[in-house]
Design an enzyme around this catalytic site. Structure first.
Site, PDB file in Angstrom:
ATOM      1  N   ASP A   1     -14.373  -0.873 -14.589  1.00  0.00           N
ATOM      2  CA  ASP A   1     -13.251  -1.709 -15.036  1.00  0.00           C
ATOM      3  C   ASP A   1     -13.335  -1.962 -16.537  1.00  0.00           C
ATOM      4  O   ASP A   1     -12.307  -2.065 -17.217  1.00  0.00           O
ATOM      5  CB  ASP A   1     -13.257  -3.067 -14.310  1.00  0.00           C
ATOM      6  CG  ASP A   1     -12.619  -2.981 -12.923  1.00  0.00           C
ATOM      7  OD1 ASP A   1     -11.801  -2.077 -12.690  1.00  0.00           O
ATOM      8  OD2 ASP A   1     -12.940  -3.835 -12.063  1.00  0.00           O
TER       9      ASP A   1
ATOM     10  N   LYS B   1     -16.725  -6.540  -4.408  1.00  0.00           N
ATOM     11  CA  LYS B   1     -17.280  -6.105  -5.699  1.00  0.00           C
ATOM     12  C   LYS B   1     -18.623  -6.758  -6.050  1.00  0.00           C
ATOM     13  O   LYS B   1     -19.428  -6.161  -6.764  1.00  0.00           O
ATOM     14  CB  LYS B   1     -16.271  -6.369  -6.826  1.00  0.00           C
ATOM     15  CG  LYS B   1     -15.097  -5.399  -6.833  1.00  0.00           C
ATOM     16  CD  LYS B   1     -14.237  -5.639  -8.070  1.00  0.00           C
ATOM     17  CE  LYS B   1     -13.061  -4.675  -8.112  1.00  0.00           C
ATOM     18  NZ  LYS B   1     -12.284  -4.814  -9.370  1.00  0.00           N
TER      19      LYS B   1
HETATM   20  P1  NAP Z   1     -10.125 -13.444  -8.974  1.00  0.00           P
HETATM   21  O1  NAP Z   1     -11.566 -13.174  -9.232  1.00  0.00           O
HETATM   22  O2  NAP Z   1      -9.706 -14.010  -7.672  1.00  0.00           O
HETATM   23  O3  NAP Z   1      -9.597 -14.405 -10.165  1.00  0.00           O
HETATM   24  C1  NAP Z   1      -8.290 -14.913 -10.140  1.00  0.00           C
HETATM   25  C2  NAP Z   1      -7.955 -15.622 -11.438  1.00  0.00           C
HETATM   26  O4  NAP Z   1      -6.586 -16.074 -11.378  1.00  0.00           O
HETATM   27  C3  NAP Z   1      -8.807 -16.863 -11.721  1.00  0.00           C
HETATM   28  O5  NAP Z   1      -8.886 -17.065 -13.118  1.00  0.00           O
HETATM   29  C4  NAP Z   1      -7.968 -17.962 -11.064  1.00  0.00           C
HETATM   30  O6  NAP Z   1      -8.190 -19.259 -11.621  1.00  0.00           O
HETATM   31  C5  NAP Z   1      -6.564 -17.510 -11.414  1.00  0.00           C
HETATM   32  N1  NAP Z   1      -5.588 -18.007 -10.439  1.00  0.00           N
HETATM   33  C6  NAP Z   1      -5.379 -17.508  -9.187  1.00  0.00           C
HETATM   34  N2  NAP Z   1      -4.399 -18.213  -8.576  1.00  0.00           N
HETATM   35  C7  NAP Z   1      -4.013 -19.181  -9.455  1.00  0.00           C
HETATM   36  C8  NAP Z   1      -3.033 -20.220  -9.404  1.00  0.00           C
HETATM   37  N3  NAP Z   1      -2.268 -20.403  -8.331  1.00  0.00           N
HETATM   38  N4  NAP Z   1      -2.890 -20.995 -10.509  1.00  0.00           N
HETATM   39  C9  NAP Z   1      -3.638 -20.826 -11.589  1.00  0.00           C
HETATM   40  N5  NAP Z   1      -4.592 -19.840 -11.701  1.00  0.00           N
HETATM   41  C10 NAP Z   1      -4.769 -19.033 -10.642  1.00  0.00           C
HETATM   42  O7  NAP Z   1      -9.245 -12.108  -9.137  1.00  0.00           O
HETATM   43  P2  NAP Z   1      -9.580 -10.856 -10.084  1.00  0.00           P
HETATM   44  O8  NAP Z   1     -10.338  -9.860  -9.316  1.00  0.00           O
HETATM   45  O9  NAP Z   1     -10.128 -11.393 -11.354  1.00  0.00           O
HETATM   46  O10 NAP Z   1      -8.115 -10.234 -10.314  1.00  0.00           O
HETATM   47  C11 NAP Z   1      -7.172 -10.872 -11.162  1.00  0.00           C
HETATM   48  C12 NAP Z   1      -5.974  -9.944 -11.371  1.00  0.00           C
HETATM   49  O11 NAP Z   1      -6.373  -8.782 -12.071  1.00  0.00           O
HETATM   50  C13 NAP Z   1      -5.313  -9.445 -10.079  1.00  0.00           C
HETATM   51  O12 NAP Z   1      -3.913  -9.502 -10.261  1.00  0.00           O
HETATM   52  C14 NAP Z   1      -5.763  -8.011  -9.982  1.00  0.00           C
HETATM   53  O13 NAP Z   1      -4.814  -7.183  -9.320  1.00  0.00           O
HETATM   54  C15 NAP Z   1      -5.826  -7.632 -11.456  1.00  0.00           C
HETATM   55  N6  NAP Z   1      -6.730  -6.497 -11.716  1.00  0.00           N
HETATM   56  C16 NAP Z   1      -6.180  -5.404 -12.311  1.00  0.00           C
HETATM   57  C17 NAP Z   1      -6.985  -4.321 -12.597  1.00  0.00           C
HETATM   58  C18 NAP Z   1      -6.389  -3.104 -13.237  1.00  0.00           C
HETATM   59  O14 NAP Z   1      -7.036  -2.050 -13.199  1.00  0.00           O
HETATM   60  N7  NAP Z   1      -5.213  -3.184 -13.836  1.00  0.00           N
HETATM   61  C19 NAP Z   1      -8.355  -4.342 -12.279  1.00  0.00           C
HETATM   62  C20 NAP Z   1      -8.892  -5.490 -11.688  1.00  0.00           C
HETATM   63  C21 NAP Z   1      -8.061  -6.569 -11.411  1.00  0.00           C
HETATM   64  P3  NAP Z   1      -9.408 -20.182 -11.078  1.00  0.00           P
HETATM   65  O15 NAP Z   1     -10.646 -19.665 -11.741  1.00  0.00           O
HETATM   66  O16 NAP Z   1      -9.041 -21.549 -11.505  1.00  0.00           O
HETATM   67  O17 NAP Z   1      -9.437 -20.015  -9.582  1.00  0.00           O
END
Ligand code: NAP
Length: 275
Positions: free
Chosen positions: A103, A67
């Site tokens: 998004d 992305k």
């Molecule tokens: P990302 O950029 O990798 O961010 C992940 C987030 O989760 C960060 O805030 C990270 O914290 C936190 N995190 C991950 N593992 C963790 C752990 N073990 N303990 C504590 N915090 C943790 O991912 P993203 O792209 O933002 O996606 C996040 C979620 O949104 C995913 O589940 C994805 O499927 C969902 N999503 C849904 C849609 C939809 O259309 N419904 C669209 C986009 C994304 P840190 O900053 O500390 O690493």
């Protein structure tokens, strides 16, 4: 006329639900078009994006891990893509590769009718956002367009949350992921609570009846956060609403017609059947 073809790129890509959504709408409209699933390794991203034009594709949705990286291969990036700093859709427009972020629109769609954003409904005085990754950026940009008063970001890496608020010019503060404070709206934008990931390590006691709780995680559909919110008498919004909402503007851009939205329930059943 050539068959309109679009698709989704990511690495890996097998998990993507985008083909189910776009093919459902194509079938509903009786439109002769295709939507493919393209695994693209990071080192092939530039070649794949340049190839869209050569292959005559209408565009692609872009998912993890491309992305942000995809932006350097584009001719233009729309205002939402620039604001979020990431794009989830590339559209070939008169030969130009244009990046968009749908998004934000997908996140906002189910909130319309709940909060006003300058209209007649209640404003969001205080929102709590769990997470500070890519999805949280789209959520915060969306909340800014709704004129949110104040945001508390809860994130494992607190400094990331503080940086994000600062960068987006939002009032509020960043804290570690623990107790959820009282708020009009609580959004989970971390990957926690998702199937295969640990649960959210937060106490939900601060949730008040009538608050709106939105989990953008959609597998499982009923997360522990949403179950706790329901038990407290909160209004809940699940992650499939955003998933379908973000696909709609991409579909319109690819195929030149808005998707039919009067059978979202059937689409949700289809998405859940394949979950
Ligand atoms: P990302 O950029 O990798 O961010 C992940 C987030 O989760 C960060 O805030 C990270 O914290 C936190 N995190 C991950 N593992 C963790 C752990 N073990 N303990 C504590 N915090 C943790 O991912 P993203 O792209 O933002 O996606 C996040 C979620 O949104 C995913 O589940 C994805 O499927 C969902 N999503 C849904 C849609 C939809 O259309 N419904 C669209 C986009 C994304 P840190 O900053 O500390 O690493």
């Amino acid at each position: 006329m050539t068959l309109p073809v679009a698709g989704v790129i990511g690495w890996p890509i097998g998990h993507s639900k985008s083909p189910v959504i776009h093919r459902f709408w194509l079938a509903q409209l009786g439109l002769d078009g295709e939507y493919g699933r393209f695994p693209v390794a990071p080192e092939d991203l530039g070649a794949a994006i340049r190839g869209l034009r050569a292959l005559g594709l209408r565009g692609v949705n872009v998912t993890v891990p491309h992305k942000i990286a995809v932006m350097e291969f584009l001719d233009r990036i729309g205002p939402r893509g620039r604001a979020v700093g990431a794009v989830n859709t590339v559209v070939v427009e008169d030969g130009a590769l244009v990046g968009r972020n749908t998004d934000v629109a997908g996140f906002l769609e189910p909130l319309r009718g709940v909060f006003s954003g300058g209209g007649d409904g209640p404003a969001i005085g205080h929102a709590v956002v769990l997470g500070a990754g890519g999805a949280a950026r789209a959520v915060l940009v969306g909340l800014k367009t709704l004129g949110v008063g104040r945001v508390t970001v809860l994130n494992r890496t607190v400094a990331k949350g503080a940086r994000l608020l600062d960068e987006l010019g939002l009032a509020g503060d960043a804290r570690p992921l623990d107790a959820v404070p009282d708020a009009d709206l609580v959004v989970n934008a971390t990957s926690l609570g998702m199937r295969g990931m640990p649960p959210l390590p937060v106490a939900f006691d601060g949730l008040r009846p009538g608050a709106c709780v939105y989990d953008i995680v959609y597998a499982p559909l009923e997360t522990a956060l949403l179950a706790a919110a329901r038990a407290k008498g909160c209004r809940v919004i699940d992650g499939l609403r955003m998933l379908v909402g973000q696909a709609a503007p991409a579909f319109a851009a690819f195929y030149g017609v808005a998707p039919p939205r009067d059978d979202d329930d059937a689409l949700r059943r289809l998405l859940l059947a394949g979950a």
